[in-house]
Every structure is written in structure tokens, then in C-alpha cells.
Design a protein around this motif. Structure first.
Motif, PDB file in Angstrom:
ATOM      1  N   GLY A 161      -4.462  10.221  48.526  1.00  0.00           N
ATOM      2  CA  GLY A 161      -4.771   9.268  47.406  1.00  0.00           C
ATOM      3  C   GLY A 161      -4.056   8.001  47.361  1.00  0.00           C
ATOM      4  O   GLY A 161      -4.476   7.220  46.673  1.00  0.00           O
ATOM      5  N   VAL A 162      -3.721   7.724  48.507  1.00  0.00           N
ATOM      6  CA  VAL A 162      -3.025   6.243  48.648  1.00  0.00           C
ATOM      7  C   VAL A 162      -3.970   5.236  49.081  1.00  0.00           C
ATOM      8  O   VAL A 162      -4.583   5.510  50.137  1.00  0.00           O
ATOM      9  CB  VAL A 162      -1.813   6.268  49.712  1.00  0.00           C
ATOM     10  N   LYS A 163      -4.349   4.267  48.628  1.00  0.00           N
ATOM     11  CA  LYS A 163      -5.159   3.049  48.943  1.00  0.00           C
ATOM     12  C   LYS A 163      -4.598   2.108  49.870  1.00  0.00           C
ATOM     13  O   LYS A 163      -3.361   1.481  49.404  1.00  0.00           O
ATOM     14  CB  LYS A 163      -5.700   2.214  47.801  1.00  0.00           C
ATOM     15  N   ILE A 164      -4.909   2.240  51.076  1.00  0.00           N
ATOM     16  CA  ILE A 164      -4.055   1.618  52.191  1.00  0.00           C
ATOM     17  C   ILE A 164      -4.378   0.001  52.686  1.00  0.00           C
ATOM     18  O   ILE A 164      -5.510   0.233  52.713  1.00  0.00           O
ATOM     19  CB  ILE A 164      -3.784   2.382  53.303  1.00  0.00           C
ATOM     20  N   HIS A 165      -3.430  -0.987  52.530  1.00  0.00           N
ATOM     21  CA  HIS A 165      -4.144  -2.355  52.894  1.00  0.00           C
ATOM     22  C   HIS A 165      -3.039  -2.566  54.285  1.00  0.00           C
ATOM     23  O   HIS A 165      -1.874  -2.381  54.375  1.00  0.00           O
ATOM     24  CB  HIS A 165      -3.434  -3.282  52.016  1.00  0.00           C
ATOM     25  N   LEU A 166      -4.093  -2.368  55.506  1.00  0.00           N
ATOM     26  CA  LEU A 166      -3.365  -2.042  56.564  1.00  0.00           C
ATOM     27  C   LEU A 166      -3.167  -3.499  57.389  1.00  0.00           C
ATOM     28  O   LEU A 166      -4.299  -4.312  57.324  1.00  0.00           O
ATOM     29  CB  LEU A 166      -3.895  -1.191  57.563  1.00  0.00           C
ATOM     30  N   HIS A 167      -2.083  -3.725  58.124  1.00  0.00           N
ATOM     31  CA  HIS A 167      -1.727  -5.239  58.743  1.00  0.00           C
ATOM     32  C   HIS A 167      -1.258  -4.719  60.004  1.00  0.00           C
ATOM     33  O   HIS A 167      -0.209  -4.103  60.475  1.00  0.00           O
ATOM     34  CB  HIS A 167      -0.761  -5.948  58.037  1.00  0.00           C
ATOM     35  N   CYS A 168      -2.193  -5.265  61.005  1.00  0.00           N
ATOM     36  CA  CYS A 168      -1.726  -5.122  62.490  1.00  0.00           C
ATOM     37  C   CYS A 168      -1.399  -6.083  63.578  1.00  0.00           C
ATOM     38  O   CYS A 168      -2.474  -7.103  63.376  1.00  0.00           O
ATOM     39  CB  CYS A 168      -3.019  -4.204  63.132  1.00  0.00           C
ATOM     40  N   PHE A 169      -0.489  -6.019  64.301  1.00  0.00           N
ATOM     41  CA  PHE A 169      -0.342  -7.095  65.243  1.00  0.00           C
ATOM     42  C   PHE A 169      -0.940  -6.777  66.463  1.00  0.00           C
ATOM     43  O   PHE A 169      -1.018  -5.677  66.981  1.00  0.00           O
ATOM     44  CB  PHE A 169       1.230  -7.094  65.588  1.00  0.00           C
ATOM     45  N   GLU A 170      -1.793  -7.806  67.011  1.00  0.00           N
ATOM     46  CA  GLU A 170      -2.725  -7.053  68.037  1.00  0.00           C
ATOM     47  C   GLU A 170      -2.277  -8.047  69.399  1.00  0.00           C
ATOM     48  O   GLU A 170      -1.968  -9.115  69.299  1.00  0.00           O
ATOM     49  CB  GLU A 170      -4.060  -8.294  67.830  1.00  0.00           C
ATOM     50  N   TYR A 171      -2.229  -7.237  70.395  1.00  0.00           N
ATOM     51  CA  TYR A 171      -1.651  -7.757  71.821  1.00  0.00           C
ATOM     52  C   TYR A 171      -2.529  -7.060  72.986  1.00  0.00           C
ATOM     53  O   TYR A 171      -1.619  -6.306  73.643  1.00  0.00           O
ATOM     54  CB  TYR A 171      -0.242  -7.988  71.674  1.00  0.00           C
ATOM     55  N   GLY A 172      -3.845  -7.093  73.063  1.00  0.00           N
ATOM     56  CA  GLY A 172      -4.354  -6.374  73.976  1.00  0.00           C
ATOM     57  C   GLY A 172      -5.174  -5.136  73.196  1.00  0.00           C
ATOM     58  O   GLY A 172      -6.527  -4.666  74.226  1.00  0.00           O
ATOM     59  N   ARG A 173      -4.826  -4.806  72.337  1.00  0.00           N
ATOM     60  CA  ARG A 173      -5.888  -3.678  71.722  1.00  0.00           C
ATOM     61  C   ARG A 173      -6.891  -4.297  70.546  1.00  0.00           C
ATOM     62  O   ARG A 173      -6.181  -4.769  69.607  1.00  0.00           O
ATOM     63  CB  ARG A 173      -4.893  -2.488  71.096  1.00  0.00           C
ATOM     64  N   PRO A 174      -8.137  -4.495  70.902  1.00  0.00           N
ATOM     65  CA  PRO A 174      -9.047  -5.168  69.956  1.00  0.00           C
ATOM     66  C   PRO A 174      -9.006  -4.357  68.437  1.00  0.00           C
ATOM     67  O   PRO A 174      -8.933  -3.247  68.278  1.00  0.00           O
ATOM     68  CB  PRO A 174     -10.436  -5.118  70.396  1.00  0.00           C
ATOM     69  N   PRO A 175      -9.589  -5.150  67.259  1.00  0.00           N
ATOM     70  CA  PRO A 175      -9.877  -4.709  65.913  1.00  0.00           C
ATOM     71  C   PRO A 175     -10.905  -3.249  66.219  1.00  0.00           C
ATOM     72  O   PRO A 175     -11.614  -3.161  67.108  1.00  0.00           O
ATOM     73  CB  PRO A 175     -10.588  -5.578  65.432  1.00  0.00           C
ATOM     74  N   GLN A 176     -10.655  -2.420  65.348  1.00  0.00           N
ATOM     75  CA  GLN A 176     -10.944  -0.972  65.395  1.00  0.00           C
ATOM     76  C   GLN A 176     -11.937  -0.616  63.909  1.00  0.00           C
ATOM     77  O   GLN A 176     -11.004  -0.413  63.251  1.00  0.00           O
ATOM     78  CB  GLN A 176     -10.103   0.049  65.879  1.00  0.00           C
ATOM     79  N   LYS A 177     -13.370  -0.434  63.996  1.00  0.00           N
ATOM     80  CA  LYS A 177     -13.812  -0.284  62.882  1.00  0.00           C
ATOM     81  C   LYS A 177     -13.452   1.250  62.222  1.00  0.00           C
ATOM     82  O   LYS A 177     -13.638   1.369  61.075  1.00  0.00           O
ATOM     83  CB  LYS A 177     -15.322  -0.176  63.221  1.00  0.00           C
ATOM     84  N   GLU A 178     -12.948   2.079  62.873  1.00  0.00           N
ATOM     85  CA  GLU A 178     -12.443   3.422  62.706  1.00  0.00           C
ATOM     86  C   GLU A 178     -11.477   3.326  61.448  1.00  0.00           C
ATOM     87  O   GLU A 178     -11.335   4.220  60.544  1.00  0.00           O
ATOM     88  CB  GLU A 178     -11.913   4.234  63.864  1.00  0.00           C
ATOM     89  N   LEU A 179     -10.473   2.073  61.661  1.00  0.00           N
ATOM     90  CA  LEU A 179      -9.427   2.078  60.570  1.00  0.00           C
ATOM     91  C   LEU A 179     -10.072   1.815  59.363  1.00  0.00           C
ATOM     92  O   LEU A 179      -9.356   2.229  58.325  1.00  0.00           O
ATOM     93  CB  LEU A 179      -8.619   0.970  61.103  1.00  0.00           C
ATOM     94  N   ASN A 180     -11.229   1.104  59.184  1.00  0.00           N
ATOM     95  CA  ASN A 180     -11.875   0.981  57.781  1.00  0.00           C
ATOM     96  C   ASN A 180     -12.138   2.110  57.048  1.00  0.00           C
ATOM     97  O   ASN A 180     -12.310   2.029  55.838  1.00  0.00           O
ATOM     98  CB  ASN A 180     -13.084  -0.078  58.043  1.00  0.00           C
ATOM     99  N   ARG A 181     -12.327   3.098  57.744  1.00  0.00           N
ATOM    100  CA  ARG A 181     -12.738   4.555  56.984  1.00  0.00           C
ATOM    101  C   ARG A 181     -11.540   4.963  56.046  1.00  0.00           C
ATOM    102  O   ARG A 181     -11.743   5.540  55.182  1.00  0.00           O
ATOM    103  CB  ARG A 181     -12.904   5.664  57.991  1.00  0.00           C
ATOM    104  N   ALA A 234      -0.559   0.803  49.032  1.00  0.00           N
ATOM    105  CA  ALA A 234       0.484   0.433  49.650  1.00  0.00           C
ATOM    106  C   ALA A 234       0.193  -0.485  50.823  1.00  0.00           C
ATOM    107  O   ALA A 234      -1.087  -0.471  51.178  1.00  0.00           O
ATOM    108  CB  ALA A 234       1.101   1.548  50.122  1.00  0.00           C
ATOM    109  N   HIS A 235       1.076  -1.426  51.300  1.00  0.00           N
ATOM    110  CA  HIS A 235       0.767  -2.371  52.394  1.00  0.00           C
ATOM    111  C   HIS A 235       1.379  -1.467  53.543  1.00  0.00           C
ATOM    112  O   HIS A 235       2.589  -1.003  53.406  1.00  0.00           O
ATOM    113  CB  HIS A 235       1.348  -3.580  52.510  1.00  0.00           C
ATOM    114  N   ILE A 236       0.566  -1.360  54.651  1.00  0.00           N
ATOM    115  CA  ILE A 236       1.346  -1.012  55.931  1.00  0.00           C
ATOM    116  C   ILE A 236       1.249  -1.938  57.004  1.00  0.00           C
ATOM    117  O   ILE A 236       0.230  -2.377  57.300  1.00  0.00           O
ATOM    118  CB  ILE A 236       0.735   0.531  56.289  1.00  0.00           C
ATOM    119  N   VAL A 237       2.587  -2.278  57.530  1.00  0.00           N
ATOM    120  CA  VAL A 237       2.491  -3.255  58.575  1.00  0.00           C
ATOM    121  C   VAL A 237       2.728  -2.687  59.873  1.00  0.00           C
ATOM    122  O   VAL A 237       4.016  -1.815  60.087  1.00  0.00           O
ATOM    123  CB  VAL A 237       3.649  -4.188  58.238  1.00  0.00           C
TER     124      VAL A 237
END
Length: 372
Positions: free
Chosen positions: A33-53, A3-6
């Protein structure tokens, strides 16, 4: 199950209402058991490695901020969250798409997505929320923006007819949205708590927390300082980011109130647990306040007014006061109490009705209606 999550924002660290719901939903869906494809809009909060888990992949897109967008007929919160790169990625496969908040639904009615299974997570009835922000805003330009955005959001909301499922965050929102659209399901807020955990003994202070940069939270905090704790002997601690100068001034003039800004989620949880009571009035009844769940899962006594708790299923777990006198009376009683006695009832209601794993199954059934 892919599933994509925007997401309207980068959902980590999970340190304010909306992103708390997104982050712990991602975590719970991953566990389901859902395999997630996450899409984030960024405006002040930087990319986060924690999300890759918890995700197969995570993509980031810069939120647009051109002032000219303010004069468009579409709401600014929607128009500023569009990206051709995002659209191309979403069209590469036929996975279902979960749009987080009305903010992220720019492509919901796009004809190229007409055959896709699309679900929207509503975090509020947005036009009501923006109306209430305008009502407490002191800055005339911000107030005009909020009122203007509320009008646009009311018209734009009809885009929800293009969704196959709508996950409403509160019972009140579920009733309202069900009267207008099909496929509406109540999916309570996701949160950091697996179980109710309340410290034994007695606390020495009352606690209020929230994003103080939001007008309604700032107003509630000032109300507590000036109207409730103004002539009481108890200590109040207020914690939250971006406190206004009005609030800072009120605290400076008070002998028994202290203000902590920019506390980490862990520090907030510690204060919730150590307080004798969490006191959480609100002057806005939209959505559900995640700080209320935080106080009930991890804190002792919880004092609220009706708009905070009405029709949430949490009424019986709170002490409700709808006047200044009533709130003071309850506070005096609670601050003298020696031991919290409502643990069994809290566990029963919260762990059955507000469980992340149960809610993940509800969300999964919306995203994958054909899969048992």
C-alpha cells in the motif's frame, strides 16, 4: 503512505545483488500500500517501463563521472550521485525518504532535510566491502582506488547519525551498526521468490553463478575450477557477466567446466533449479549474498563455506565445507544422491524468515513509524 526511494542504480532488470534487493522491495512495498516516488541514478542501464507498474512516478538522473571527484575527501560512490534536480523534487513535499545504500546519501545530512524522516538501507558495511575488493584485485590502479575508497567510506559512514532509521541487510551488519547508531533494524534481503520450489529427481551438474566482474566472485570461480573440479569427474557450469581472462583461461584448460556469460535472470533460475548442487564459496563475509537465497529457494543441495553463511540464519540449510578436501568430499557424496530430502525444513525457515511481505512490513514500520 507516500515515500521517496533514492536508488544508486536503475533497479530493473533485477540481475545483480543490489538491484535485486531494490526492485523486489519496491514491488513488495507497492503491494503493502505504499505509493512510491522512485529516483534512479543512471550509468549504463536505460529507463525501464516495468518500474512504472509499481511507482507513482519514476525519475532518472545521470550519474556524474568526472575523474576530479576521485581526489575529493568524499567517497566517489557518493559524490557521483548528486543532483540539484533530485534535491528540488525531494523538497517539494514532506514524504519520508529511503536512501538505498550509503551510495545515495549525499543529501542525508543536508540542513534543508533536517526535519524530514530519513531511512537508509545498508547493503554492506561499505568500507569492509571495499577493503575486501582491494584484497583480490589484480590491477594496481583499481586496487589503489578500492583501498582509497574504503578509507573515505569509513570516515563518511558517520553520516548515518542523521538517519531516523537504518535497515541492515544481515545479522552481522545489524550488530555492527547497532553498536554505533540508533534506529537500526534487521530487514533481510528482498528477492524474486514467493515460495520454495525445488525440482524432483537428480541433476547432472554443479552450478556456480555471480557477477564475475566483481573480484571476489571471479576468485571463487577460479578456485572451483583449479582446486575443486580439477581432478573430479563431475561437470561444473559457471554463469555470470564479465568473466576475467584468467577465468576464461582456467575454463579452457579444464575438461569438465563450462562458462556461460550474460545469462538472463530467468536462465540463471533454470540452471539453479536443474543443477544437482549449487556450490557457492566466498572469500568475503560482508552483507548477505542474494545468490545464496536464490540457490536455497529454487535449487537442490547447496554447498558453501563458512564466510558465505555464518550468522545468516541459513546455516542449517547448507552443507558447509571450509577446506578443499572437505568440499571435494561433500561434493562426491551430493553428486551421487538420488533425491533432495530437505524441502520441509527449507520451507519452514525461508518462508517464515525471508518472506518479502513480512520484510515489507518491517520496512514500512521504519518509514512510517506512526502508522499501524
Amino acid at each position: 503512505m507516500h515515500a521517496h526511494i533514492v536508488s544508486f542504480d536503475v533497479p530493473y532488470p533485477a540481475d545483480y545483488g543490489g538491484v535485486i534487493d531494490v526492485f523486489y522491495k519496491v514491488k513488495a512495498l507497492h503491494a503493502a500500500g505504499v505509493k512510491i516516488h522512485l529516483h534512479c541514478f543512471e550509468y549504463g542501464r536505460p529507463p525501464q517501463k516495468e518500474l512504472n507498474r509499481y511507482c507513482e512516478e519514476v525519475h532518472y538522473y545521470t550519474r556524474q563521472n568526472a575523474k576530479s571527484m576521485l581526489f575529493n575527501t568524499l567517497p566517489y560512490i557518493v559524490l557521483s550521485r548528486q543532483s540539484e534536480e533530485l534535491k528540488k523534487r525531494l523538497l517539494k513535499d514532506d514524504f519520508p525518504i529511503l536512501f538505498e545504500g550509503l551510495h545515495s546519501t549525499f543529501y542525508l545530512s543536508d540542513p534543508e532535510f533536517s526535519s524530514r524522516h530519513k531511512v537508509v538501507r545498508t547493503h554492506n558495511v561499505e568500507h569492509d566491502y571495499y577493503d575486501s575488493l582491494a584484497a583480490v584485485e589484480k590491477n594496481i590502479f583499481k586496487r589503489y582506488y578500492f583501498y582509497n575508497e574504503a578509507g573515505k567510506l569509513l570516515k563518511y559512514q558517520n553520516i548515518l547519525r542523521h538517519a531516523q532509521g537504518i535497515a541492515a541487510i544481515s545479522p552481522n551488519d545489524t550488530i555492527y551498526l547497532s553498536s554505533l547508531y540508533s534506529g537500526v533494524k534487521f530487514v533481510p534481503a528482498f528477492h524474486p521468490y514467493d515460495e520454495v520450489n525445488i525440482q524432483p529427481g537428480k541433476g547432472e551438474f554443479a552450478f556456480y553463478h555471480g557477477n564475475l566482474g566483481v573480484g571476489e566472485n571471479n576468485e571463487a570461480a577460479i578456485y572451483l575450477v583449479r582446486k575443486i573440479f580439477n581432478d573430479l569427474p563431475f561437470q561444473l557450469i559457471i554463469a555470470g557477466s564479465k568473466p576475467s581472462e584468467d577465468l576464461r583461461k582456467a575454463v579452457r584448460e579444464s575438461k569438465n567446466v563450462s562458462l556461460l556469460s550474460d545469462q538472463s535472470p530467468e536462465q540463471i533460475r533454470t540452471l539453479i533449479a536443474e543443477a544437482q548442487c549449487n556450490i557457492l564459496p566466498t572469500f568475503q563475509s560482508t552483507g548477505i549474498k542474494l545468490k545464496l537465497l536464490a540457490a536455497l529457494f529454487g535449487g537442490r543441495h547447496c554447498i558453501v563455506n563458512s564466510p558465505m553463511v555464518s550468522n545468516t540464519g541459513l546455516e542449517s540449510l547448507c552443507l558447509i565445507a571450509d577446506s578443499t578436501e572437505e568440499m571435494k568430499k561433500i561434493l562426491k557424496k551430493v553428486m551421487k544422491a538420488k533425491e533432495f530430502s530437505g524441502l520441509k525444513k527449507r520451507k519452514e525457515i525461508l518462508e517464515n524468515n525471508f518472506s518479502n511481505s513480512v520484510n515489507a512490513e518491517r520496512m514500512r514500520s521504519l518509514l512510517f513509524p506512526g502508522i499501524k
